[in-house]
Scaffold this motif. Structure first.
Motif, PDB file in Angstrom:
ATOM      1  N   TRP A 599       8.927  46.664  25.227  1.00 30.10           N
ATOM      2  CA  TRP A 599       7.972  47.537  24.537  1.00 30.10           C
ATOM      3  C   TRP A 599       8.000  47.188  23.063  1.00 30.10           C
ATOM      4  O   TRP A 599       8.984  46.621  22.571  1.00 30.10           O
ATOM      5  N   GLY A 600       6.926  47.460  22.378  1.00 37.19           N
ATOM      6  CA  GLY A 600       6.900  47.276  20.937  1.00 37.19           C
ATOM      7  C   GLY A 600       6.831  45.816  20.521  1.00 37.19           C
ATOM      8  O   GLY A 600       6.314  44.954  21.235  1.00 37.19           O
ATOM      9  N   SER A 601       7.434  45.530  19.374  1.00 32.61           N
ATOM     10  CA  SER A 601       7.212  44.267  18.674  1.00 32.61           C
ATOM     11  C   SER A 601       7.812  43.045  19.348  1.00 32.61           C
ATOM     12  O   SER A 601       7.629  41.929  18.900  1.00 32.61           O
ATOM     13  N   THR A 602       8.551  43.238  20.438  1.00 32.40           N
ATOM     14  CA  THR A 602       9.172  42.096  21.107  1.00 32.40           C
ATOM     15  C   THR A 602       8.195  41.353  22.014  1.00 32.40           C
ATOM     16  O   THR A 602       8.571  40.351  22.628  1.00 32.40           O
ATOM     17  N   LEU A 603       6.971  41.829  22.121  1.00 30.28           N
ATOM     18  CA  LEU A 603       5.988  41.229  23.028  1.00 30.28           C
ATOM     19  C   LEU A 603       5.900  39.711  22.888  1.00 30.28           C
ATOM     20  O   LEU A 603       6.030  38.969  23.865  1.00 30.28           O
ATOM     21  N   GLY A 604       5.667  39.249  21.662  1.00 38.50           N
ATOM     22  CA  GLY A 604       5.449  37.819  21.443  1.00 38.50           C
ATOM     23  C   GLY A 604       6.642  36.987  21.867  1.00 38.50           C
ATOM     24  O   GLY A 604       6.488  35.975  22.557  1.00 38.50           O
ATOM     25  N   ALA A 605       7.839  37.423  21.466  1.00 39.64           N
ATOM     26  CA  ALA A 605       9.045  36.652  21.769  1.00 39.64           C
ATOM     27  C   ALA A 605       9.320  36.637  23.276  1.00 39.64           C
ATOM     28  O   ALA A 605       9.681  35.605  23.844  1.00 39.64           O
ATOM     29  N   ILE A 606       9.149  37.798  23.906  1.00 35.94           N
ATOM     30  CA  ILE A 606       9.416  37.872  25.350  1.00 35.94           C
ATOM     31  C   ILE A 606       8.437  36.972  26.107  1.00 35.94           C
ATOM     32  O   ILE A 606       8.827  36.171  26.963  1.00 35.94           O
ATOM     33  N   GLU A 607       7.161  37.065  25.783  1.00 29.79           N
ATOM     34  CA  GLU A 607       6.177  36.282  26.538  1.00 29.79           C
ATOM     35  C   GLU A 607       6.348  34.789  26.293  1.00 29.79           C
ATOM     36  O   GLU A 607       6.158  33.982  27.196  1.00 29.79           O
ATOM     37  N   GLU A 608       6.734  34.440  25.074  1.00 32.91           N
ATOM     38  CA  GLU A 608       6.965  33.016  24.790  1.00 32.91           C
ATOM     39  C   GLU A 608       8.136  32.490  25.635  1.00 32.91           C
ATOM     40  O   GLU A 608       8.070  31.402  26.209  1.00 32.91           O
ATOM     41  N   ALA A 609       9.196  33.304  25.712  1.00 37.74           N
ATOM     42  CA  ALA A 609      10.369  32.895  26.492  1.00 37.74           C
ATOM     43  C   ALA A 609      10.024  32.840  27.975  1.00 37.74           C
ATOM     44  O   ALA A 609      10.452  31.922  28.693  1.00 37.74           O
ATOM     45  N   VAL A 610       9.253  33.809  28.438  1.00 34.62           N
ATOM     46  CA  VAL A 610       8.864  33.842  29.855  1.00 34.62           C
ATOM     47  C   VAL A 610       7.987  32.626  30.180  1.00 34.62           C
ATOM     48  O   VAL A 610       8.174  31.968  31.208  1.00 34.62           O
TER      49      VAL A 610
END
Lengths: 718, 317
Positions: A599-610
Motif C-alpha cells: 500500500w502507499g508509496s511502495t507501489l513503484g518499487a514493488i512492481e519493478e521488483a515483481v
C-alpha cells in the motif's frame, strides 16, 4: 588537469607601493573608451585581506566594462565583440556519449550547501526533456548540523530513465560528494555498489587541519578498497575563481558538471536557476549562471563521462507537469474546490502548505496557520460544519494530537479531508524520513469505534487526484477522510500527466435553500447509514451538533437504543461505500507461488521488483491497495490463488529469527495485521524501518527468499 | 413587527422573531445557577437585533456553560472540551455571513483551552465570546478550576487550591490585538443585558467574563459579592456601558474609565481588591482575521478554473 593550476592565488591582484590593487583588462574594442585596464586600490597591505576583498571590486570593475560594452553595442550594430569575459553557453553535445536506458546519480554535501537544489533542477530538466525521473531527497534532521559529519549528510538522488520511473531504484551509478565524510553515511545506507563513480571534492587534501587531511586520505584508500571509482576534483578551487565563498554556489557548478555529463539542456537549466533566484537580484542570477557555465566547461574539459538517456516515444506524456507529492496534494486541494487549509508546521507535511500559501489565492482559498495541531483541525471542522469542506495537512505526531477531533468529526458526521504525510514514528521519530507507520493509528486511533474512510496515495499523480476524491467522499458519506501519503511521495519529484481540471471537481456552491423541518438532521437511511446534512444558513434546518451520543434529531442520547443506532449507522456507511468498489487489479498472473501485497508509496518499487522476477520466470504477482477503510473487496478470493501471500511495508514487524519471537507472539506489520483479521488467512509480512524508501533490489531479495521457502508448500489456507 | 421608515412609509418585515424563535430545549442547569440568566440575556439580544435564527451559530466546548447551544433554537455546535474557539473561528473564517457566539467556562477556556483563548483574542474575528466563570468544575463535580479562590475546598484540593487563582482579565488585556474586554456578574440583569448587547454589536472578538454563581458547589463565591457590593466597582464612561441610575445605585463604588485607555484597563484588572464591572477595553479598529481569511469568497467558477490552470502552468514543461 594541469590547465586548472594556471591561475594563481593572486588573480586580479597586483601590488604598488606595498598596497594591493585590483586590475581588470579591458577588451580591445573598449580600449578607446576605458583605456587598457581598470584599476582600483584595495587599501590594504595584507594579501589575505586583498584576496577577500578583490571579488567585489572586480565585479564592480566588470560592471563598468559591461556598461561601456552595452553602450557601444547599442551605438553600432557590430556584434563582433572580443570581450574576454563574455561567457557563451556551450552547445548541447551528445556525440560520443554512451547511450543508457537509465542512470542514478546522487549529490551529497553538508547541510546548507544546496545539493538538493542541484538535484531538483537536474530532475526537472530531465523531466522537461522527456525522460522518466524520480528524485528523492536525503535530509538531515537538523537545519545546520556540524560540517563534515556523517549524520549531517544532506543530498539528493536523481534517477533518470528512458521510461517512466516510479521509485528511487537500487544502488547509484554516480555520486558527487562535497566531502568524504557525508559519503560514509550513504555507504552505510547501501546506496552504492562496486563501480559506482565518485566525483569527490579534493579541497580536504590540503586542509590546514591535519586531522581532516588524514581523514580524507584514509577515506580515499577506503573507497577504493570498496570498489568505488574515485575522481578527485578541485570543485572548490574552480568556484573560488568566481565567488568568494563557494559554500553558496558550489551546487550550481556541480549542476553544470552534471548537465554536461548527461547532455542536459542548458537553457532549461538556466531558466530554472533564474526562477529560483527570481526574488534576488539579477547579479545573483548571473553569478549562479556563471558557476553553472564554469561547471559545464570544467566537465567538458576534464571528465570523460558522457551519457545520453533517450526518451521512449510511447511513454511521452501529452502535457506533463513536474511536481513533488506535496505540491501535487496542494494542487489537488485547489482542484477539489477546497477553500480552506488549516495547518500547523510539521515536517514533512508543511511544504504542501507552503505551496498553497503561494498559489491558493488563484482559486480563492486561504491557508490558516493555527496555534497548534488541535486548533488546526478544529478550525477546519468549523469551516466544514458551516458548509465549506476544509482540509488539514499534517504528519504522524500531528495526527496523534488531532485524534480527539477526528473522533468528533466521525461522531458528528462532519465532512473533512485530513492529509497525513507519514514520517517515522513513534513520538517525534524520524521527522524527515519515510515510514508507513500511521495506518493502524488512522484506522483505529480514537476513543470508541470511529469508522472513517482511509485511503493511501501510491503515486505523485494520486497525491493530486486522491484529494479531489477525498473531498467528494467526505461530503457524500458525511465523514472525515484520511488520505495517507509519506515523506517519499512528499519530496519525490516526477513528471506526471497534467490533470484536466473541470468545474465538476470543485465543491458545489453553498446550498442555502430551505430545509424541510420534518427531516431530521441525521435522517439515516437504514440500508446505507447515509443522511443529508443541514448547513448553517438553511432555514428550518437548525440543529445542535454534538459530540455526545445522539439520536436522529441530534438530541443527546440518554437511552441505549439511540447509541446503538448511531453506531450502526456510522459503521454502515463504510459497508455502503465498500459495496460500490471493485476488487483491486492484480499486477501479474491471478495465480502463482507468491503474492506481494503493498500500500502507499511502495507501489513503484514493488512492481519493478515483481516485473524483474517475472521476467526471470518466477510465479510472483502483486496487489496494491488504495482503500484501507473500507478495504477493497474480493481480497480473500485473490489471495487464495497463491501459495503464499505476504505484505511488504515500511513499518515495524518482529522478525521470526529474533530472540523470543515465535509464530504465536510475533507482532506483524500494520497491513498484514489488518489483512489477517479481515481474511482469517495466514498472511506473512516482511517490513523494515530503514528511514528510506524500499528499493526494488531489496524487494527482489525478499521475493527470492520467500519463493524458496514456499517451494512445495501447500496453498495458503483460510 | 413593523415600523416607520425615514420617509414615513411603513416597513413590514416578512419575518419577525420573538424570544421563542431563539429558545431551544428546556435548560437542565441547576436551580439558582447563573447560567439561566445569561441564556435569557442571549435570547433577548438575539431578539432585539432580529438576527435570523438560521444565520446564528452557537458554539461551545464541554462543561455546564457549554450546554447553552442546546437551549438555542439556532444552529449550534457542542464540541470538545476546550476547543470551542477554533471551531467558532473556522465557522466564521469562510462564513462571515453567520453570527457566531461562543459559550465557554473557566475550565474550558482558561485551562484546557487556554492556547485557543489567547489566539482567538489575537485573531479578533467577529465573535461574541461569553465566559461563564463560576470558579469551579461543575459538570465533573467540584474540582479546582483556574479561578477557584484558595479558601474554597474542592474534591481535588480538599484543603483549598494550592495556587492563587488566575486573573483572566490581566491575561486577556496582555494580548495584542484585543478589541473588546468586559466583565459582569450574572445576577445584575440590566448590566448583563447591556454589556452582552454591546459585545454582540462590536465587530471583533468580544471577550465577556461573567462571574457566575454555582449555588451547588461554590455558593460562597457569588454570595460574598452579593453580600458585599463594595467588593465590586462599576465602570462608567460615555463610551462605556450605559445603565439607569437605579442600577448604578446597586454598586457603592463607581470609577470613571475610558474604554479606549488600555493602560488604565490593565491597572483596573491588576487591582484584585475590587472587581471592575463594565467595559474595560474597546477598540473598534483592531485588525480582524475573519476579513483576512474570507478572501476569495466572491470568485466565480470560471475565475477559479482559470486560476487552477494558471497554477498548473507553473509546473508545465
Amino acid at each position: 588537469m594541469s590547465k586548472l593550476q594556471v591561475k594563481g592565488e593572486t588573480k586580479y591582484l597586483f601590488k604598488r607601493d606595498k598596497m594591493w590593487w585590483v586590475k581588470i583588462a579591458v577588451p580591445k574594442p573598449l580600449r578607446g573608451v576605458l583605456g587598457h585596464d581598470l584599476r582600483k586600490s584595495l587599501h590594504t597591505h595584507d594579501l589575505e585581506e586583498a584576496r577577500e576583498a578583490r571579488w567585489e571590486v572586480a565585479e564592480e570593475l566588470r560592471a563598468i566594462i559591461e556598461n561601456a560594452h552595452n553602450e557601444q553595442e547599442s551605438k553600432s550594430a557590430d556584434q563582433d565583440s572580443e570581450m574576454a569575459e563574455i561567457e557563451v553557453a556551450p552547445p548541447l553535445e551528445t556525440a560520443g556519449a554512451q547511450q543508457v536506458n537509465e542512470y542514478i546519480v546522487e549529490v551529497v554535501s553538508d547541510s546548507g550547501e544546496g545539493a538538493q537544489k542541484c538535484g531538483q533542477i537536474l530532475g526537472l530538466v530531465s523531466g522537461k526533456m522527456g525522460n522518466g525521473v524520480w528524485t528523492v531527497e536525503i535530509i538531515p534532521a537538523e537545519i545546520q548540523p556540524p560540517a563534515r559529519e556523517r549524520q549531517g549528510a544532506s543530498g539528493i538522488r536523481v534517477r533518470m530513465g528512458s521510461k517512466v520511473v516510479t521509485n528511487m531504484g537500487n544502488e547509484a551509478d554516480m555520486v558527487v560528494a562535497f566531502n568524504e565524510q557525508v559519503l560514509y553515511s550513504r555507504i552505510g545506507n547501501g546506496a552504492y555498489k562496486k563501480g559506482t563513480v565518485v566525483l569527490l571534492e579534493n579541497m580536504w587534501a590540503e586542509d590546514p587541519e591535519e586531522k581532516i587531511r588524514e581523514q580524507y586520505k584514509d577515506a580515499l584508500a577506503d573507497f577504493s578498497a570498496q570498489g568505488l571509482i574515485v575522481h578527485e576534483l578541485p570543485i572548490q578551487k574552480e568556484c573560488l575563481k568566481l565567488v568568494p565563498d563557494p559554500r553558496k554556489g558550489k551546487n550550481m557548478f556541480v549542476l553544470g558538471m552534471l548537465c554536461r555529463i548527461f547532455a542536459r539542456d542548458t537553457e532549461t537549466a538556466k531558466n530554472e536557476i533564474a526562477k529560483i533566484f527570481k526574488k534576488k537580484s539579477d547579479k545573483v542570477i548571473k553569478i549562479n549562471h556563471d558557476l553553472f557555465d564554469a561547471g559545464y566547461a570544467f566537465a567538458q574539459e576534464n571528465l570523460d563521462y558522457a551519457f545520453a538517456i533517450s526518451t521512449a516515444e510511447e511513454d511521452r506524456m501529452e502535457s506533463p507537469i513536474v511536481i513533488n507529492g506535496n505540491t501535487a496534494a496542494g494542487l489537488g486541494v485547489m482542484a477539489a474546490g477546497i477553500e480552506l487549509v488549516a495547518m500547523y508546521p510539521i515536517t514533512p507535511a508543511t511544504s504542501a502548505s507552503h505551496y498553497l500559501a503561494e498559489d491558493f489565492h488563484l482559486t480563492g482559498g486561504f491557508v490558516h496557520q493555527a496555534e497548534d495541531e488541535i486548533a488546526a483541525i478544529g478550525f477546519a471542522i468549523g469551516a466544514s460544519y458551516a458548509g465549506k469542506t476544509a482540509c488539514t495537512i499534517t504528519s504522524g505526531p500531528g495526527m496523534a494530537l488531532k485524534t480527539e477531533m477526528i473522533g468528533l468529526a466521525v461522531m458528528a458526521e462532519i465532512p473533512l479531508v485530513i492529509i497525513d504525510v507519514q514520517r517515522g514514528g513513534p513520538s517525534t521519530g524520524l521527522p524527515t524520513k519515510v515510514e508507513q507507520g500511521d495506518l493502524l493509528a488512522s484506522l483505529y486511533g480514537a476513543a470508541g469505534d470511529a469508522p472513517k474512510i482511509v485511503i493511501a496515495a501510491t503515486t505523485i499523480s494520486e497525491c493530486f487526484h486522491f484529494v479531489v476524491m477525498a473531498r467528494k467522499l467526505a461530503e457524500s458519506f458525511r465523514t472525515p477522510v484520511i488520505m495517507l501519503t509519506d515523506a517519499n511521495l512528499a519530496t519525490g519529484v516526477q513528471p506526471i500527466e497534467r490533470p484536466d481540471v473541470t468545474d465538476e471537481w470543485f465543491a458545489p456552491p453553498l446550498d442555502q435553500s430551505a430545509w424541510d423541518k420534518e427531516v431530521a438532521p441525521y435522517n439515516w437511511d437504514e440500508t446505507s447509514g447515509l443522511s443529508e446534512r443541514p448547513i448553517p444558513g438553511m432555514r428550518g434546518g437548525e440543529y445542535i451538533l454534538t459530540g455526545l451520543a445522539h439520536n436522529r434529531n441530534s438530541k443527546i442520547a440518554y437511552d441505549s437504543a439511540s447509541n446503538q443506532e448511531g453506531m450502526n449507522m456510522r459503521s454502515r456507511k463504510l459497508a455502503a461505500l465498500g459495496a460500490t468498489m471493485k476488487p483491486p487489479e492484480i499486477h501479474g498472473d491471478p495465480t502463482g507461488d507468491l503474492l506481494i501485497v503493498g500500500w502507499g508509496s511502495t507501489l513503484g518499487a514493488i512492481e519493478e521488483a515483481v516485473d524483474l522476477a517475472r521476467a526471470q520466470g518466477k510465479k510472483v504477482s502483486s496487489v496494491h491497495l488504495r482503500f484501507l477503510s473500507p478495504l477493497e473487496p474480493g481480497l480473500k478470493k485473490i489471495f487464495s490463488g497463491f501459495k503464499k501471500v505476504m505484505t511488504i511495508e515500511i513499518n515495524y514487524s518482529d522478525d521470526l529469527k529474533s530472540p523470543l519471537i515465535t509464530a504465536e507472539n510475533r507482532r506483524y506489520s500494520q497491513l498484514a495485521l489488518v489483512l489477517r483479521a479481515h481474511t482469517l488467512m495466514d498472511i506473512d509480512c516482511w517490513s523494515m524501518v530503514p528511514g528510506h524508501p524500499l528499493q526494488p533490489g531489496t524487494i527482489g531479495k525478499v521475493i527470492e527468499a520467500n519463493l524458496t521457502e514456499t517451494e512445495g508448500a501447500a496453498a495458503c489456507s483460510a | 413587527m413593523f415600523g416607520l421608515k425615514g420617509d414615513w412609509s411603513l416597513e413590514v418585515k416578512d419575518r419577525y422573531f420573538t424570544l421563542e424563535d431563539y429558545s431551544g430545549a428546556e435548560p437542565r442547569w441547576c436551580t439558582g445557577c447563573g447560567d439561566h440568566g445569561i441564556l435569557a440575556a442571549v435570547h433577548r439580544v438575539c431578539r432585539d437585533s432580529q438576527i435570523k435564527p438560521e444565520k446564528t451559530v452557537a458554539v461551545s466546548g464541554i462543561g455546564c456553560s457549554s450546554r447553552l447551544p442546546h437551549y438555542m433554537n439556532t444552529y449550534g455546535f457542542h464540541g470538545l472540551h476546550g476547543r470551542a474557539l477554533p471551531v467558532a473561528c473556522g465557522v466564521k473564517s469562510r462564513r462571515p455571513d453567520l453570527d457566531v457566539w461562543v459559550a465557554t467556562g473557566d475550565g474550558d477556556c482558561f485551562s484546557i483551552g487556554a492556547a485557543h483563548w489567547l489566539y482567538a483574542l489575537r485573531y479578533n474575528m467577529d465573535i461574541t465570546m461569553l465566559v461563564f466563570d463560576n470558579g469551579i468544575y461543575g459538570l465533573t463535580k467540584k474540582q479546582t478550576s483556574p479561578t477557584t479562590p484558595m479558601d474554597v475546598p474542592t474534591n481535588t484540593h480538599p484543603s483549598g487550591a494550592l495556587l492563587p487563582p488566575l486573573n483572566p482579565l490581566t491575561v486577556t488585556l496582555g494580548v495584542n490585538n484585543i478589541s473588546f474586554v468586559a466583565q459582569i456578574v450574572d445576577w445584575n440583569a440590566p448590566l448583563r443585558h447591556e454589556v452582552i448587547k454591546m459585545a454582540h454589536e462590536h465587530k471583533g472578538t468580544s471577550f465577556v467574563r461573567i462571574i457566575q454563581r454555582c449555588p451547588v458547589y461554590v455558593e460562597s463565591i457569588g454570595k460574598r459579592l452579593q453580600d458585599e457590593p463594595a467588593r465590586m466597582q462599576l465602570l462608567t464612561h460615555e463610551n462605556g456601558v450605559q445603565v439607569d441610575d437605579n442600577v448604578k445605585r446597586l454598586f457603592p463604588n463607581h470609577a470613571e474609565h475610558d474604554p479606549s485607555d488600555l493602560a488604565a484597563a490593565r491597572a483596573l484588572a491588576q487591582d484584585e481588591s475590587v472587581l471592575p464591572l463594565g467595559i474595560l477595553y474597546h477598540n473598534p479598529d483592531a485588525p480582524r482575521y475573519d476579513i483576512m481569511s474570507s478572501v476569495g469568497l466572491d470568485m466565480s467558477v470560471d475565475e477559479k478554473l482559470a486560476g487552477m490552470n494558471q497554477a498548473l502552468d507553473n509546473f508545465a514543461i
